[in-house]
Design an enzyme around this catalytic site. Structure first.
Site, PDB file in Angstrom:
ATOM      1  N   SER A   1      -6.530 -14.547  -5.168  1.00 52.84           N
ATOM      2  CA  SER A   1      -5.653 -14.922  -4.068  1.00 52.84           C
ATOM      3  C   SER A   1      -4.728 -13.783  -3.667  1.00 52.84           C
ATOM      4  CB  SER A   1      -4.779 -16.098  -4.513  1.00 52.84           C
ATOM      5  OG  SER A   1      -3.969 -15.676  -5.601  1.00 52.84           O
ATOM      6  N   GLY A   2      -4.748 -12.703  -4.412  1.00 55.50           N
ATOM      7  CA  GLY A   2      -3.819 -11.626  -4.103  1.00 55.50           C
ATOM      8  C   GLY A   2      -2.467 -11.836  -4.776  1.00 55.50           C
TER       9      GLY A   2
ATOM     10  N   TYR B   1     -10.303  -1.312  -0.614  1.00 55.31           N
ATOM     11  CA  TYR B   1      -9.096  -0.787  -1.261  1.00 55.31           C
ATOM     12  C   TYR B   1      -9.242   0.698  -1.611  1.00 55.31           C
ATOM     13  CZ  TYR B   1      -5.045  -0.580  -4.353  1.00 55.31           C
ATOM     14  OH  TYR B   1      -3.852  -0.252  -4.940  1.00 55.31           O
TER      15      TYR B   1
ATOM     16  N   ASP C   1       2.359   1.960  -3.181  1.00 59.22           N
ATOM     17  CA  ASP C   1       2.544   2.320  -4.606  1.00 59.22           C
ATOM     18  C   ASP C   1       1.636   3.455  -5.068  1.00 59.22           C
ATOM     19  OD1 ASP C   1       0.230   0.733  -4.714  1.00 59.22           O
ATOM     20  OD2 ASP C   1       0.829  -0.326  -6.542  1.00 59.22           O
TER      21      ASP C   1
ATOM     22  N   HIS D   1       0.831  -1.210   0.000  1.00 57.52           N
ATOM     23  CA  HIS D   1       0.000   0.000   0.000  1.00 57.52           C
ATOM     24  C   HIS D   1       0.869   1.265   0.000  1.00 57.52           C
ATOM     25  CE1 HIS D   1      -3.923  -1.916   0.219  1.00 57.52           C
ATOM     26  NE2 HIS D   1      -3.356  -2.825   0.997  1.00 57.52           N
TER      27      HIS D   1
ATOM     28  N   SER E   1      -3.823 -12.297 -10.300  1.00 59.28           N
ATOM     29  CA  SER E   1      -4.322 -12.967 -11.504  1.00 59.28           C
ATOM     30  C   SER E   1      -4.907 -11.938 -12.474  1.00 59.28           C
ATOM     31  CB  SER E   1      -5.348 -14.044 -11.152  1.00 59.28           C
ATOM     32  OG  SER E   1      -6.368 -13.524 -10.346  1.00 59.28           O
TER      33      SER E   1
ATOM     34  N   ASP F   1       1.575  -4.048  -9.524  1.00 63.90           N
ATOM     35  CA  ASP F   1       1.308  -5.394 -10.053  1.00 63.90           C
ATOM     36  C   ASP F   1       1.604  -5.470 -11.549  1.00 63.90           C
ATOM     37  OD1 ASP F   1       0.428  -5.706  -7.503  1.00 63.90           O
ATOM     38  OD2 ASP F   1      -1.694  -5.800  -8.008  1.00 63.90           O
TER      39      ASP F   1
HETATM   40  C1  GLA Z   1      -3.032  -4.395  -4.976  1.00 57.64           C
HETATM   41  C2  GLA Z   1      -2.861  -3.268  -5.993  1.00 57.64           C
HETATM   42  C3  GLA Z   1      -1.440  -2.712  -5.974  1.00 57.64           C
HETATM   43  C4  GLA Z   1      -0.994  -2.371  -4.554  1.00 57.64           C
HETATM   44  C5  GLA Z   1      -1.292  -3.521  -3.595  1.00 57.64           C
HETATM   45  C6  GLA Z   1      -1.018  -3.158  -2.158  1.00 57.64           C
HETATM   46  O1  GLA Z   1      -2.262  -5.502  -5.333  1.00 57.64           O
HETATM   47  O2  GLA Z   1      -3.179  -3.732  -7.279  1.00 57.64           O
HETATM   48  O3  GLA Z   1      -1.361  -1.592  -6.815  1.00 57.64           O
HETATM   49  O4  GLA Z   1      -1.577  -1.181  -4.123  1.00 57.64           O
HETATM   50  O5  GLA Z   1      -2.642  -3.954  -3.688  1.00 57.64           O
HETATM   51  O6  GLA Z   1       0.335  -2.949  -1.960  1.00 57.64           O
END
Ligand code: GLA
Length: 391
Positions: free
Chosen positions: A129-130, A228, A40, A38, A133, A178
């Site tokens: 899943s974070g 988010y 970026d 968190h 994907s 990401d």
């Molecule tokens: C998600 C978002 C990223 C980043 C992360 C937290 O993956 O897509 O841009 O903010 O959460 O670090």
């Protein structure tokens, strides 16, 4: 592993489209962020790496402007038909909004997508899943369109368009991490990225007998319905308050000391906590990279632990599932650091675990997690891979 994925996606293509004529196969990785969460969208640093698991596409161009999508991961959805001229999301058309959003983003940028395509996807990253994907399918689609149409676009620009697709087409206000790491990843390296300038440095991840182990909570969440966007808003509010007394562009510009002397200007207590995380996490990330470069893996692991605690207490994005995984991991022998990774609110944890202790780690964390949450966790011992490629 990539050979298996290639076969699986080709079989899927053949099964639904009945031919393999003119089909090409592409791959884009998933990602895990080692530290810098968190940060970026706050102009801070991140330290993610691309994985050897990811998303595959078997694709061939058509002569008209129809796009047909199929995913081996959502077989019940069947073939979903869309058109290269669509410019808005269609909720009823499931995952196809990600690739179609990429088509729209490329066209808006002036790239010519003159023909449609038939595509089959297959991903071995667990969905929701974070491990990104969604960014993986965005970058993958941008990359195969570049290759199929010979577009003059860099991987970095594909990443930026992926973020635009996510922000404007999908409606999630994500940062660049990401899409950047998926488009730019490098085998055996994590990427130290300054999100304010997009300057980056590849840092070899030499873990000397340790491995990266991901534990997936199987608590599903999509960023769209998570908090988010709310967290982003809270950081923006904190920044606006600080700007009344100091001229800065992002929270990432502040050191811990500067934040401490300015924090009383942030009126809302919750926003103050969010900003504290953003500032401290950014500084932690910078320190963590130095530790890794110095070969101080324990020091790196300690900062991973502090990162999780800050995400739990100040940013409040962990929840019972991720906290349980991390608490159990920290009780295991051979674990030098464990934290949630990605947006939070469910998803995965990342731990650095001694090779010899991985089996007992999986056993213990799995049992404790099941007992407390009644959910089964999945574990992945992962390798760091490259960005997108044709295979
Ligand atoms: C998600 C978002 C990223 C980043 C992360 C937290 O993956 O897509 O841009 O903010 O959460 O670090």
């Amino acid at each position: 592993m990539q050979i298996d994925g290639k076969d699986i996606v080709l079989d899927a293509f053949k099964e639904v489209y009945k031919t393999l004529d003119n089909v090409r196969v592409f791959f884009a990785p998933g990602r895990v962020n080692l530290i810098g969460e968190h940060t970026d969208y706050n102009g801070g640093h991140v330290f993610p790496c691309a994985l050897t698991i990811g998303t595959y596409a078997a694709v061939r161009l058509r002569d008209d402007d129809v796009c047909r999508f199929y995913s081996k991961n959502f077989p019940d959805a069947g073939i979903i038909e869309r058109n290269t001229n669509e410019t808005v999301k269609d909720e009823s058309k499931s995952f196809t909004n990600y690739p179609l959003g990429m088509v729209a983003a490329l066209k808006e940028k002036g790239f010519e997508i003159r023909r449609g395509f038939d595509v089959a996807y297959y991903g071995n990253i667990p969905n929701s899943s974070g491990l990104s994907s969604s960014a993986s399918i965005e970058v993958l689609t941008g990359f195969f369109l570049k290759e199929l149409f010979g577009l003059n676009i860099s991987n970095l620009d594909i990443a930026l368009l992926g973020q635009k697709c996510e922000n404007e087409f999908i409606g999630v206000n994500c940062g660049i991490m990401d899409q950047f790491i998926i488009a730019m990843g490098k085998k055996d390296n994590a990427t130290f990225l300054d999100t304010a300038t997009l300057e980056y440095l590849y840092v070899p991840v030499k873990l000397d007998g340790y491995k990266i182990v991901i534990a997936c909570s199987n608590k599903k969440r999509g960023l769209k319905d998570s908090k988010y966007n709310e967290r982003r808003q809270e950081c923006d509010t904190a920044l606006a308050d600080i700007k009344t007394v100091k001229s800065i562009n992002t929270l990432g510009e502040l050191t811990e000391e500067e934040f401490e002397s300015l924090k009383s200007n942030i009126i809302d207590e919750t926003c103050r906590k969010r900003a504290k995380h953003a500032v401290y996490e950014n500084q932690r990330t910078i320190k963590a990279v130095t530790k890794l470069q110095e070969g101080d893996i324990e020091g790196f692991g300690q900062l991973m632990n502090e990162s999780h605690d800050s995400l739990r207490d100040d940013y409040e994005v962990t929840g019972i599932e991720l906290d349980t995984l991390v608490n159990a991991a920290r009780k295991c022998q051979g674990v030098i650091g464990s934290r949630m990774t990605g947006a939070g609110f469910g998803g995965c944890t990342v731990s650095i675990v001694l090779d010899d202790c991985i089996d007992s780690f999986i056993d213990y964390v799995g049992k404790e997690y099941k007992e407390i949450t009644q959910l089964d966790a999945d574990f992945y011992v992962v390798e760091i891979g490259d960005g997108p490629l044709e295979i």
